[in-house]
Design a protein around this motif. Structure first.
Motif, short mmCIF file in Angstrom:
data_model
loop_
_atom_site.label_atom_id
_atom_site.label_comp_id
_atom_site.label_asym_id
_atom_site.label_seq_id
_atom_site.Cartn_x
_atom_site.Cartn_y
_atom_site.Cartn_z
N ALA A 268 123.30 -85.19 1.23
CA ALA A 268 122.42 -84.53 2.21
C ALA A 268 123.25 -83.75 3.22
CB ALA A 268 121.54 -85.56 2.91
N LEU A 269 124.41 -84.29 3.61
CA LEU A 269 125.28 -83.58 4.55
C LEU A 269 125.82 -82.28 3.95
CD1 LEU A 269 127.41 -86.39 6.23
CD2 LEU A 269 125.66 -84.97 7.31
N VAL A 270 126.06 -82.29 2.65
CA VAL A 270 126.59 -81.10 1.98
C VAL A 270 125.71 -79.88 2.25
CG1 VAL A 270 126.94 -80.08 -0.33
CG2 VAL A 270 127.86 -82.36 0.20
N ASP A 271 124.42 -80.09 2.37
CA ASP A 271 123.48 -78.99 2.60
C ASP A 271 123.30 -78.65 4.08
OD1 ASP A 271 122.87 -78.48 -0.10
OD2 ASP A 271 121.52 -80.22 -0.12
N SER A 272 123.99 -79.34 4.95
CA SER A 272 123.83 -79.13 6.38
C SER A 272 124.95 -78.24 6.92
CB SER A 272 123.87 -80.48 7.11
OG SER A 272 123.90 -80.28 8.49
N PRO A 273 124.60 -77.15 7.58
CA PRO A 273 125.62 -76.26 8.13
C PRO A 273 126.16 -76.70 9.50
CG PRO A 273 123.45 -75.33 8.52
CD PRO A 273 123.25 -76.62 7.74
N VAL B 87 131.87 -80.26 7.28
CA VAL B 87 132.97 -80.03 6.34
C VAL B 87 134.06 -81.07 6.56
CG1 VAL B 87 134.81 -78.43 5.65
CG2 VAL B 87 132.50 -77.57 6.07
N GLU B 88 134.37 -81.37 7.80
CA GLU B 88 135.40 -82.35 8.11
C GLU B 88 135.01 -83.75 7.63
OE1 GLU B 88 134.21 -80.09 10.20
OE2 GLU B 88 135.95 -78.89 10.80
N ILE B 89 133.76 -84.13 7.85
CA ILE B 89 133.29 -85.45 7.43
C ILE B 89 133.37 -85.59 5.91
CG2 ILE B 89 131.26 -86.96 7.23
CD1 ILE B 89 130.42 -85.89 10.02
N VAL B 90 132.73 -84.67 5.21
CA VAL B 90 132.70 -84.75 3.75
C VAL B 90 134.12 -84.66 3.20
CG1 VAL B 90 131.88 -83.62 1.64
CG2 VAL B 90 130.34 -83.87 3.60
N ILE C 13 128.07 -74.59 -5.24
CA ILE C 13 128.93 -73.43 -5.45
C ILE C 13 128.40 -72.58 -6.61
CG2 ILE C 13 131.25 -72.71 -6.21
CD1 ILE C 13 132.31 -75.15 -4.56
N ARG C 14 128.01 -73.24 -7.70
CA ARG C 14 127.48 -72.52 -8.87
C ARG C 14 126.13 -71.88 -8.58
NH1 ARG C 14 129.58 -76.86 -11.78
NH2 ARG C 14 127.55 -77.90 -11.85
N TYR C 15 125.29 -72.59 -7.84
CA TYR C 15 123.93 -72.12 -7.57
C TYR C 15 123.66 -72.21 -6.07
CZ TYR C 15 123.75 -73.32 -12.52
OH TYR C 15 124.02 -73.44 -13.85
N LEU D 94 128.85 -70.89 1.09
CA LEU D 94 129.71 -71.00 -0.09
C LEU D 94 131.14 -71.35 0.31
CD1 LEU D 94 129.92 -70.73 -3.16
CD2 LEU D 94 130.37 -68.30 -2.82
N ARG D 95 131.66 -70.73 1.34
CA ARG D 95 133.03 -71.03 1.80
C ARG D 95 133.16 -72.48 2.27
NH1 ARG D 95 135.44 -67.17 -0.24
NH2 ARG D 95 135.48 -65.10 0.64
N LEU D 96 132.12 -72.98 2.93
CA LEU D 96 132.14 -74.37 3.39
C LEU D 96 132.15 -75.31 2.19
CD1 LEU D 96 129.46 -74.14 6.23
CD2 LEU D 96 131.94 -73.90 6.42
N HIS D 97 131.36 -74.99 1.18
CA HIS D 97 131.32 -75.82 -0.02
C HIS D 97 132.65 -75.77 -0.76
CE1 HIS D 97 126.76 -75.26 0.31
NE2 HIS D 97 127.06 -76.47 0.74
N GLU D 98 133.27 -74.60 -0.80
CA GLU D 98 134.59 -74.49 -1.44
C GLU D 98 135.62 -75.34 -0.70
OE1 GLU D 98 135.06 -70.24 -1.40
OE2 GLU D 98 134.12 -70.02 -3.37
N ALA D 99 135.54 -75.37 0.62
CA ALA D 99 136.46 -76.21 1.41
C ALA D 99 136.23 -77.68 1.12
CB ALA D 99 136.29 -75.91 2.90
N MET D 100 134.97 -78.09 0.98
CA MET D 100 134.66 -79.48 0.65
C MET D 100 135.20 -79.83 -0.73
SD MET D 100 130.72 -79.96 1.88
CE MET D 100 130.12 -79.06 3.29
#
Length: 116
Positions: free
Chosen positions: A47-52, A57-60, A80-82, A90-96
């Motif tokens: 759920a955090l992954v979807d939160s901006p 990013v630091e927690i995950v 990242i794919r979808y 997208l950049r935040l997800h790539e960092a995670m």
């Protein structure tokens, strides 16, 4: 999850990973100390992954660099794919996703991983 909420509140008020690390260490200890609740914790991390929000990013990244939970990794890879919603996430997800690697480029932001 109260500890995670505390880290998020700290992230809103401060700048820099060093202020977050003690809360992240507490969260990690709780997650590691309660393996029977892993499913609930995984759902919360996803759920955090979807939160901006600031600090997500630091927690995950911090927690998943240690725990390497495949369910969370899969959720990040899916985002990242979808991409959903704001594609700038997208950049935040790539960092995670990078935090799942032994060569995580932001590891030196945290004392635990920097060798200090």
């Amino acid at each position: 999850m109260q500890v995670v909420q505390g880290v998020l509140a700290t992230a809103e008020e401060t700048c820099g990973a060093e202020e977050l690390e003690s809360g992240l260490e507490r969260a990690l200890a709780i997650l590691q100390g309660n393996p029977e609740l892993r499913g609930q914790f995984e759902n919360h991390m996803i759920a955090l992954v979807d939160s901006p929000r600031e600090g997500v990013v630091e927690i995950v990244s911090f927690l998943m660099h240690v725990l390497r939970w495949e369910a969370v990794r899969g959720a990040v890879e899916e985002r990242i794919r979808y991409p959903r919603g704001d594609v700038s996430n997208l950049r935040l997800h790539e960092a995670m996703l990078d935090s799942f690697s032994d060569s995580w480029r932001d590891r030196d932001l945290f004392t635990r991983f920097s060798g200090a």
